[in-house]
Each structure stands twice: as structure tokens, then as C-alpha cells.
Design a protein around this motif. Structure first.
Motif, PDB file in Angstrom:
ATOM      1  N   ALA A 192       9.509  -3.225   3.408  1.00 50.91           N
ATOM      2  CA  ALA A 192       9.761  -1.890   4.107  1.00 50.91           C
ATOM      3  C   ALA A 192       8.372  -1.120   3.936  1.00 50.91           C
ATOM      4  O   ALA A 192       7.311  -1.577   3.025  1.00 50.91           O
ATOM      5  CB  ALA A 192      10.613  -1.047   3.356  1.00 50.91           C
ATOM      6  N   ALA A 193       8.042  -0.269   5.036  1.00 50.99           N
ATOM      7  CA  ALA A 193       7.019   0.595   5.058  1.00 50.99           C
ATOM      8  C   ALA A 193       6.887   1.695   3.936  1.00 50.99           C
ATOM      9  O   ALA A 193       8.061   2.470   3.702  1.00 50.99           O
ATOM     10  CB  ALA A 193       6.732   1.209   6.390  1.00 50.99           C
ATOM     11  N   ARG A 194       5.936   1.899   3.516  1.00 50.85           N
ATOM     12  CA  ARG A 194       5.656   3.070   2.637  1.00 50.85           C
ATOM     13  C   ARG A 194       4.417   3.907   2.876  1.00 50.85           C
ATOM     14  O   ARG A 194       3.369   3.619   3.126  1.00 50.85           O
ATOM     15  CB  ARG A 194       5.518   2.811   1.093  1.00 50.85           C
ATOM     16  CG  ARG A 194       6.845   2.483   0.305  1.00 50.85           C
ATOM     17  CD  ARG A 194       6.639   2.233  -1.088  1.00 50.85           C
ATOM     18  NE  ARG A 194       5.928   1.055  -1.043  1.00 50.85           N
ATOM     19  CZ  ARG A 194       5.212   0.414  -1.930  1.00 50.85           C
ATOM     20  NH1 ARG A 194       4.553   1.173  -2.859  1.00 50.85           N
ATOM     21  NH2 ARG A 194       4.504  -0.481  -1.704  1.00 50.85           N
ATOM     22  N   THR A 195       4.770   5.347   3.560  1.00 52.13           N
ATOM     23  CA  THR A 195       3.971   6.220   4.051  1.00 52.13           C
ATOM     24  C   THR A 195       3.311   7.168   2.906  1.00 52.13           C
ATOM     25  O   THR A 195       3.860   7.384   2.184  1.00 52.13           O
ATOM     26  CB  THR A 195       4.238   6.844   4.951  1.00 52.13           C
ATOM     27  OG1 THR A 195       5.449   7.583   4.953  1.00 52.13           O
ATOM     28  CG2 THR A 195       4.671   5.802   6.252  1.00 52.13           C
ATOM     29  N   ALA A 196       1.904   7.887   3.286  1.00 47.50           N
ATOM     30  CA  ALA A 196       1.467   8.888   2.453  1.00 47.50           C
ATOM     31  C   ALA A 196       0.978   9.813   3.341  1.00 47.50           C
ATOM     32  O   ALA A 196       0.379   9.610   4.477  1.00 47.50           O
ATOM     33  CB  ALA A 196       0.510   8.211   1.318  1.00 47.50           C
ATOM     34  N   PRO A 197       0.973  11.105   2.539  1.00 52.23           N
ATOM     35  CA  PRO A 197       0.371  12.199   3.563  1.00 52.23           C
ATOM     36  C   PRO A 197      -1.244  11.814   3.475  1.00 52.23           C
ATOM     37  O   PRO A 197      -1.828  11.142   2.798  1.00 52.23           O
ATOM     38  CB  PRO A 197       0.441  13.373   2.606  1.00 52.23           C
ATOM     39  CG  PRO A 197       1.071  12.900   1.274  1.00 52.23           C
ATOM     40  CD  PRO A 197       1.351  11.638   1.296  1.00 52.23           C
ATOM     41  N   GLN A 251       0.263   8.506  10.755  1.00 52.18           N
ATOM     42  CA  GLN A 251       0.401   8.529   9.150  1.00 52.18           C
ATOM     43  C   GLN A 251      -0.525   7.443   8.461  1.00 52.18           C
ATOM     44  O   GLN A 251      -0.776   6.597   9.091  1.00 52.18           O
ATOM     45  CB  GLN A 251       1.911   8.748   8.779  1.00 52.18           C
ATOM     46  CG  GLN A 251       2.513   7.413   9.349  1.00 52.18           C
ATOM     47  CD  GLN A 251       4.061   7.753   9.355  1.00 52.18           C
ATOM     48  OE1 GLN A 251       4.669   8.609   8.366  1.00 52.18           O
ATOM     49  NE2 GLN A 251       4.974   6.787  10.102  1.00 52.18           N
ATOM     50  N   LEU A 252      -0.613   7.589   7.195  1.00 53.32           N
ATOM     51  CA  LEU A 252      -1.419   6.331   6.758  1.00 53.32           C
ATOM     52  C   LEU A 252      -0.077   5.668   5.667  1.00 53.32           C
ATOM     53  O   LEU A 252       0.832   6.085   5.269  1.00 53.32           O
ATOM     54  CB  LEU A 252      -2.153   7.303   5.584  1.00 53.32           C
ATOM     55  CG  LEU A 252      -3.322   8.035   6.050  1.00 53.32           C
ATOM     56  CD1 LEU A 252      -4.282   8.380   5.109  1.00 53.32           C
ATOM     57  CD2 LEU A 252      -4.146   7.008   7.021  1.00 53.32           C
ATOM     58  N   TRP A 253      -0.503   4.268   5.590  1.00 54.45           N
ATOM     59  CA  TRP A 253       0.235   3.473   4.654  1.00 54.45           C
ATOM     60  C   TRP A 253      -0.123   4.071   3.231  1.00 54.45           C
ATOM     61  O   TRP A 253      -1.222   4.254   2.943  1.00 54.45           O
ATOM     62  CB  TRP A 253       0.067   2.014   4.795  1.00 54.45           C
ATOM     63  CG  TRP A 253       0.352   1.487   6.226  1.00 54.45           C
ATOM     64  CD1 TRP A 253      -0.391   0.780   7.005  1.00 54.45           C
ATOM     65  CD2 TRP A 253       1.418   1.759   6.896  1.00 54.45           C
ATOM     66  NE1 TRP A 253       0.165   0.538   8.235  1.00 54.45           N
ATOM     67  CE2 TRP A 253       1.348   1.068   8.409  1.00 54.45           C
ATOM     68  CE3 TRP A 253       2.905   2.483   6.752  1.00 54.45           C
ATOM     69  CZ2 TRP A 253       2.316   1.057   9.205  1.00 54.45           C
ATOM     70  CZ3 TRP A 253       3.601   2.435   7.765  1.00 54.45           C
ATOM     71  CH2 TRP A 253       3.319   1.715   8.973  1.00 54.45           C
ATOM     72  N   SER A 254       0.697   3.815   2.137  1.00 56.72           N
ATOM     73  CA  SER A 254       0.438   4.242   0.798  1.00 56.72           C
ATOM     74  C   SER A 254      -0.917   3.870   0.385  1.00 56.72           C
ATOM     75  O   SER A 254      -1.752   4.354  -0.271  1.00 56.72           O
ATOM     76  CB  SER A 254       1.550   3.818  -0.097  1.00 56.72           C
ATOM     77  OG  SER A 254       1.911   2.417  -0.033  1.00 56.72           O
ATOM     78  N   HIS A 255      -1.295   2.262   0.642  1.00 60.10           N
ATOM     79  CA  HIS A 255      -2.381   1.950   0.009  1.00 60.10           C
ATOM     80  C   HIS A 255      -3.633   2.479   0.729  1.00 60.10           C
ATOM     81  O   HIS A 255      -4.651   2.492   0.170  1.00 60.10           O
ATOM     82  CB  HIS A 255      -2.490   0.320   0.170  1.00 60.10           C
ATOM     83  CG  HIS A 255      -2.323  -0.280   1.399  1.00 60.10           C
ATOM     84  ND1 HIS A 255      -1.194  -0.366   2.038  1.00 60.10           N
ATOM     85  CD2 HIS A 255      -3.354  -0.723   2.467  1.00 60.10           C
ATOM     86  CE1 HIS A 255      -1.361  -0.895   3.370  1.00 60.10           C
ATOM     87  NE2 HIS A 255      -2.923  -0.948   3.639  1.00 60.10           N
TER      88      HIS A 255
END
Ligand code: ZN
Ligand code: ZN
Length: 780
Positions: free
Chosen positions: A31-36, A56-60
Motif C-alpha cells: 500500500a502507498a504511504r504518503t507524507a506532506p 504528494q510525496l511518498w514517505s521515503h
């Protein structure tokens, strides 16, 4: 859009090829994880990324950018097509944008290093595609003209280059580059897992020289790395750059579910050496599968090692398609190094649009390819590391980046060698094992000496600078001073000679090189390492260079040249050599419960090519053996060795007469398996086995680094010796041949014509050596 099951049916030939399938591993969707967006991202940079389709950005990506904004060196080790580059572009481009306010508009510069030209070209076109106002990106490589260089020195703020150019041009001439170096805020080392073995050791030292000079000009750059998944990324990146760093390893990008197939081609009788069976080659196997996938409308790529292999797969697939439906033949193409970026763009675009359904590519291109979202990836032979495997398999899985919707399949086709045999029978070693470590040794004195001299020429070496090269560098500097290369003055150590110190060191090869020259025309067609030239480019040898066949007329070692004539011989040649090994120093010894002892230390290897055999191409029949007069080559390197007392051989049930065949077969298989533990190639290591060695007085198996001073491979093997031998025994056991074949104990580089070899005795010996050893439970 096909499901993974539908793709598996096609790959298995709807039952016709099912006998080849050794294992199917299902991989669940991620699953995708996004971050600001980090607040420090410059608004213009954020705008162009958003416009390029990144709302948006992926968490990494956010995590890596955050470390960089905090001034911390960072390596991003996440999967293929996970958008690693955003992690280093957001901070570095933001810094360039802020630098535009400087009086001359260039307050910040970025140095980006790529291991291949193709990757640098791709990165440049991606940067240009962003249309960021004020960004002045340019490539600095061997093709750059004087005017290009001049422009880069004066105006560029994002320079895409490589370690070779740093070593030979920028660092030795740093004063001319000082305006660029002084403002450097970020050094980016892309695909840094590529820097391993001897090349990795060289690059680590080039980076130390670079960072020292940047410091001299007052720059304090953040160093950012991107890598495929490797073991202990923080440790290996720190070793590469010579400073502590953070690692970002949790991949926040989504991935659809897929299936990975391990595939072993059938054995065909009598094709190998001494009548051994041989497996059907990966080219034929890949072409069969690719044909069926194209007929089913699935988009696929097949990776193989060589350019010739990629062309052959495309040709064969075209012929197979012609039998089914002639309209399909234009829908397959080869894709290989040597294509211009624009040509590659066309192939990539055709594959994306569906006009092309199948592409056969060299795996050398795995770095520079901008292709993802395929249905199937076929991998023709173990690509050397799990990192490469996942890099290639990661091309499959359609999702367009945002939604995980297109399932995928990948196939690994085993080549005819012990490592591939082992892997397709031990899926745990691929799917459940940690990825391999990236092995290189910046402390190798043979590598270090040249870089210390080059560094001294760049700026006098201070005690502090020497310390940054590692704990043994100081001793080396004293030796170089005694020999007259360096002179000590109050400001530090200076280079004393007229010639350029950097010219003494080639960062791509470990010894001298021999030029390959066409006899008739005098055209230079390439070069070969001197070490390899003795065995491959001796007089009378059949030499294959980039898919073309030549006959060697003469090898002139003094003139450093081999003279070749283009030819189409119906035979192959194989050099025979005599190798002698002496123990120079034993660094440590461990006695195992079985009574054998494991040793590690320095050895002197003397290797002499004494003759060569000519064999008929198709039947492999011996035509003649001819003597050669070549000098012995001496190599001071490091080795791991086992000494085998009489009682161990007795316990294993090996008669005195069978000892040579047992140790020789065990040595071959162990060399073939070592790359599973250390990121090396079987050609980087050598072995010697003997029923009684003069220095040990016992039967002994040596495995040594094939490069002066050692590249760390033997040491890494010594550190994992029980697991290594266990895997070696399992590889031999898994092979269904009767008395040894290339999939288990025969070696393509044996200087002894693969004689004597005793498969059963080798297995018994390895089992006995390991008895009493408690190993981690087998992964299955
Ligand atoms: Zn075999
Ligand atoms: Zn051999």
C-alpha cells in the motif's frame, strides 16, 4: 489487464513448460504511504514537481529530503521506480533556487555522479523535463568539448558527471574548477551499489579526494546516495564516502501484487566437456517465453548479460512469431548499450504505448532504463546480486505510480552454473534472505597508494588528510616517501615527480591494460586487462570482442598490444595454466569441530599460462593442444583456505587417489557460490586445490581474490565460511547430473580442462567438513 495467474499460464506454456518451474513465489501488494511536503522545499521546485504529476510525496522521499535539509548525509535504499531521485532532487534543486539570488546568480552548485553515461543522460533529460527556471544542468563526461567544459565551469549549477572524470580531470585541475567547487552544496552519488569490488575501492578514495578539496574551498556539502536495496546501506554508504550517514529504507510507494517464477531449463545430453550434459541456454528459453507472452498481448522485457544475447533473443523471437502470425514480428525489438538517448527514448515510448510488446535488453542497461509498468520481466541468468534482480523485476507492475492495479509476473531462468542451480532450488536464498553486502575495501594498499599520490599532487597531504584515508594510510605514506614519490615539508607531503600522479592509476582496472589492435588496419578495437590477456588474447586464441570474433596473431607484452584479425573459426580455444600459491602470512585460523581448519591471510600466487587447447565449436571435440611461452604472473593478494587432515578425508570415505578430484570439484563449486555472499563475480576470484600443499603439509583448498591486494571478497567469504560451504554442498546435491557438469562442479575458467573432478567425493568432503557445525535453519 492480465492477472498474475493469467501471466503464469502463458509463461508455463499452458502446461508445456511446467516441468521447468521449480518455484512460484507470490508477492502481495504494497500500500502507498504518503507524507506532506517539507516546508524547506522551494515553492518553485514544489510547483514543477506538482505539475509533473506529483501532487504528494511518498514517505521515503519526504524522509530523505528532511535529512538532507537538516544537513545530514543520507542514502536512500528503496525499490526500482519508487521515485528515489525526488529524495535528492528536492533539497538540491531548492538550494540551487535559493542560490539564484547571489550576485552572480550562482550561489549554489550540485555535483551529481552516475556510474554509467546512460544514467547521466536519463537524469539530464528528466531534469530538463521539469522546466525549472534558473536551473542550468549539463553533462561533464569524456564527450564534453573544451567549450562545454568552459561553459560548465562558468555557468552550470547542476553538473552530471562520473568518478572517472573527477579522478582524471576535475580533481587534478581543481584550481580551474574552483568557482564551481566553492559553491557546492550537494554531492549526489546515484546507484551507489554499483561501486563495489576494486572499482568501489577506487571510487571511495576518489570521493575522499573530492570532499577534501571541497573542504579546502570552504564548501560543506551534504552527500546524498541512492541505491537499490543492499545490506546495511548506512554502513556501506559511510564506508564509500568516509563519513557517517542516515539511511532511508522504508519504501512508501505502492506496488501491485505479483508472482515470481524460478525456472530451470532441461538438461540436454552430451554437449558439455567430457560428455557431460548441458542445460538448454537462456536465449532459447527466454525467446520461447517471450513469443508466447507477445502472442497473449502482454508487455514484457527480457534481460540478458550480453549485447549479442539481446540481439539473439530478439531475432529468435521474431522467427518464432513469424510462424504464428507475421503481423506480430515488428512488435519485438532489441535494446542495448550504444544506442543514443533519443533512440532509447523511441523504444521506451513504443513499449509504453503498446506498439512494441517485447524488448530484449542487456542487463547493463538496467540502470539507465526509464521503463516501468510492464506485465512481465524475464531475467536470463542470475544477474549477480539480489539488488540487480529486484531492480530488473521492479520494471514489472503497472500502476502509473498512484494506484496499485496491474498485476505482474517475473521469471528467473537459471544458467548452467552452480550459483543459478542453487538459487532455483533454494528460493529462500532469493526471497527470504537479507540482500547481500556491497563489498569493497578502501583500505587496500594497492589501490590506496595511487590515490594518496594523486591527493598529494592536488594539495599537500597533512596528517589529518592522511587519517581520512584510513588507519594504514600513514604507513603507506612513509613507504612512498622512502621510495621518493613524496617529499615531506612543513606544510605536509608533496608529490615530487613531473608527470601527473592521477595518470598512474586507472580506476576501472587493477593492472596494466593491453590494447587490442586490428592487424591489417592498425585500428584500436578495445583494451583488455593484462591479467586476462594471458589467458584470452595469447597468440592463436579465438577472441570475442563485443560480439565479433577475432583470431589473435600476436601478443606483444612489452608493447602492451595484441594484434588481431577478424575471422570466423569453427573452433574455440581454452588456455591451460599452472598456478602456484604460497602462504605469505596467516592472519587468523579457526579450527572447526570436524577437525578441518579455516585460515585467512596474505598469499603469493604465481600463474603461468602454458598452453591452449583448440576444440571444435559444435561438438567440443579436442582438435589440438599447443604450447605457449608466456611469463608467470605474480600476484600478492589475500585468500581464505581450508586445511584437511588425513582423518577428515578418511571419515569422508575418500581414498588417496580420489583426493585431487574431491578438492578440485569442491573448489570450483565454492568459487561459483561465493557471489551469493559477496557482491563479486566468479571471474573476480581464483582457486587452487591440492592433495598436499608444501606450506601446510595437508590437502588444502585455497580461494583467493584475483586482484592485487584483494578486493575484500575472500575476507567476506571467510567471515561467512560455514554458510558458504553449506550452500556449496546443497548446490552440488541439487544437480541431477551423474558425474559433474557446469551446473555443479565444472568451471568455465578452469586452467586444467576440468580434470580431475569427482562430484560425489566433493559432496562427501563438504558434508564432513561441516559436520558438527550449527548453522542457521535452512530457508525454504
Ligand atoms: Zn551437475
Ligand atoms: Zn579447475
Amino acid at each position: 489487464m492480465p492477472t498474475a495467474d493469467a501471466l503464469l499460464d502463458v509463461i508455463g506454456g499452458f502446461g508445456a513448460r511446467e516441468d521447468r518451474i521449480r518455484h512460484i513465489r507470490r508477492l502481495p501488494a504494497r500500500a502507498a504511504r504518503t507524507a506532506p511536503w517539507p516546508a524547506e522545499v522551494h515553492p518553485e521546485v514544489r510547483r514543477v514537481f506538482e505539475e509533473a504529476g506529483m501532487p504528494q510525496l511518498w514517505s521515503h522521499q519526504a524522509q530523505a529530503a528532511g535529512h538532507a535539509f537538516g544537513g545530514r548525509h543520507t542514502v536512500i535504499a528503496t525499490g526500482t521506480a519508487s521515485g528515489k531521485s525526488a529524495g535528492f532532487l528536492l533539497p538540491s534543486l531548492s538550494s540551487i533556487m535559493r542560490g539564484l539570488d547571489a550576485p552572480d546568480g550562482r550561489g549554489a552548485t550540485v555535483l551529481y555522479l552516475a556510474p554509467t553515461k546512460a544514467l547521466a543522460a536519463d537524469q539530464l533529460s528528466a531534469l530538463e523535463g521539469l522546466r525549472l527556471r534558473g536551473l542550468r544542468a549539463a553533462r561533464l563526461d569524456g564527450d564534453a568539448s573544451q567549450e562545454d567544459r568552459e561553459w560548465i565551469r562558468k555557468h552550470a549549477n547542476y553538473v552530471l558527471t562520473n568518478p572517472d572524470i573527477l579522478h582524471s580531470s576535475v580533481l587534478p585541475g581543481h584550481a580551474r574548477w574552483s568557482a564551481l567547487l566553492r559553491r557546492c552544496t550537494h554531492v549526489i552519488v546515484d546507484e551507489c551499489h554499483h561501486y563495489r569490488g576494486m572499482f568501489g575501492s577506487h571510487v571511495a578514495l576518489v570521493l575522499r579526494r573530492l570532499l577534501r578539496l571541497l573542504g579546502h574551498y570552504g564548501a560543506t556539502p551534504v552527500v546524498l546516495g541512492a541505491s537499490a536495496t543492499i545490506a546495511e546501506p548506512a554502513e556501506s554508504f559511510s564506508r564509500l564516502i568516509g563519513a557517517d550517514c542516515e539511511a532511508v529504507t522504508e519504501d512508501g510507494s505502492p506496488r501491485p501484487a505479483g508472482a515470481f517464477v524460478l525456472w530451470e531449463p532441461p538438461q540436454l545430453p552430451g554437449l558439455g566437456e567430457h560428455g557431460a550434459p548441458a542445460r538448454r541456454g537462456v536465449i532459447g528459453e527466454a525467446a520461447s517465453a517471450l513469443t508466447d507472452l507477445i502472442c497473449a498481448g502482454a508487455r514484457s522485457i527480457a534481460f540478458v548479460r550480453s549485447r549479442g544475447g539481446a540481439e539473439a533473443i530478439a531475432d529468435m523471437t521474431r522467427r518464432l512469431l513469424a510462424d504464428v502470425d507475421a503481423d506480430l514480428t515488428p512488435r519485438v525489438a532489441a535494446y542495448r548499450g550504444g544506442y543514443l538517448p533519443e533512440e532509447r527514448r523511441l523504444v521506451e515510448e513504443a513499449l509504453r504505448s503498446g506498439r512494441l510488446l517485447g524488448v530484449a535488453s542487456t542487463n547493463a542497461l538496467e540502470l539507465g532504463i526509464d521503463i516501468s509498468g510492464l506485465d512481465t520481466v524475464i531475467i536470463g541468468g542470475w544477474p549477480g546480486t539480489r539488488a540487480s534482480l529486484w531492480q530488473q523485476a521492479g520494471r514489472a507492475g503497472r500502476g502509473g505510480g498512484r494506484a496499485a492495479d496491474g498485476e505482474w509476473a517475473a521469471v528467473l531462468i537459471a544458467r548452467d552454473d552452480p550459483l543459478d542451480t542453487y538459487l532455483v532450488h533454494h528460493p529462500g536464498a532469493i526471497f527470504d534472505a537479507p540482500v547481500e553486502a556491497c563489498v569493497f575495501d578502501p583500505g587496500n594498499p594497492h589501490v590506496q597508494a595511487g590515490h594518496l599520490l594523486a591527493a598529494a599532487e592536488e594539495l599537500p597531504l597533512t596528517e589529518e588528510a592522511i587519517a581520512s584515508f584510513g588507519p594504514h594510510a600513514r604507513i603507506l605514506v612513509d613507504t612512498l616517501t622512502e621510495r621518493g614519490f613524496l617529499r615531506r615539508r612543513p606544510a605536509g607531503w608533496f608529490w615530487t615527480k613531473r608527470e601527473r600522479a592521477s595518470a598512474l592509476t586507472s580506476i576501472r582496472s587493477s593492472g596494466g591494460t593491453i590494447r587490442l589492435v586490428e592487424s591489417d588496419t592498425g585500428t584500436l578495437i578495445g583494451t583488455v586487462d593484462e591479467a586476462a590477456a594471458h589467458a584470452q588474447a595469447h597468440a592463436g586464441a579465438v577472441y570475442v570482442h563485443q560480439g565479433r570474433t577475432y583470431l589473435v596473431d600476436e601478443l606483444d607484452l612489452d608493447g602492451k598490444a595484441a594484434l588481431l584479425t577478424r575471422g570466423y573459426p569453427d573452433f574455440t580455444t581454452q588456455a591451460r595454466n599452472v598456478t602456484d600459491i604460497r602462504i605469505a602470512r596467516t592472519e587468523w585460523t579457526r579450527r572447526w569441530d570436524s577437525g578441518v581448519s579455516l585460515h585467512f591471510g596474505a598469499v603469493e600466487v604465481s600463474d603461468q599460462v602454458v598452453s591452449f587447447q583448440r576444440r571444435q565449436l559444435v561438438s567440443n571435440q579436442l582438435l589440438s593442444e599447443e604450447p605457449l611461452e608466456l611469463p608467470a604472473r605474480e600476484l600478492l593478494t589475500r585468500a581464505v583456505w581450508w586445511t584437511l587432515p588425513e582423518h577428515v578425508l578418511e571419515t569422508a570415505g575418500i581414498d588417496a587417489a580420489d583426493v585431487p578430484g574431491a578438492v578440485h570439484a569442491a573448489e570450483h563449486a565454492a568459487i561459483g557460490i561465493l557471489p551469493l555472499f559477496a557482491t563479486c563475480d566468479r571471474w573476480d576470484i581464483g582457486g587452487v586445490s591440492t592433495a598436499r600443499h608444501a606450506d601446510t603439509g595437508q590437502a588444502t583448498i585455497f580461494i583467493y581474490d584475483g586482484h592485487p591486494g584483494g578486493a575484500g571478497f575472500a575476507e567476506h567469504g571467510a567471515g561467512h565460511a560455514p554458510q558458504w560451504l553449506q550452500a556449496t554442498a546443497e548446490a552440488i546435491e541439487a544437480c541431477e547430473c551423474v558425474s559433474g557438469c557446469p551446473s555443479c562442479v565444472q568451471s568455465p575458467k578452469c586452467g586444467n580442462g576440468n580434470e580431475p573432478l569427482d562430484k560425489d567425493a566433493a559432496l562427501a568432503l563438504l558434508r564432513t567438513m561441516l559436520s558438527g557445525h550449527r548453522l542457521p535453519p535452512p530457508q525454504q
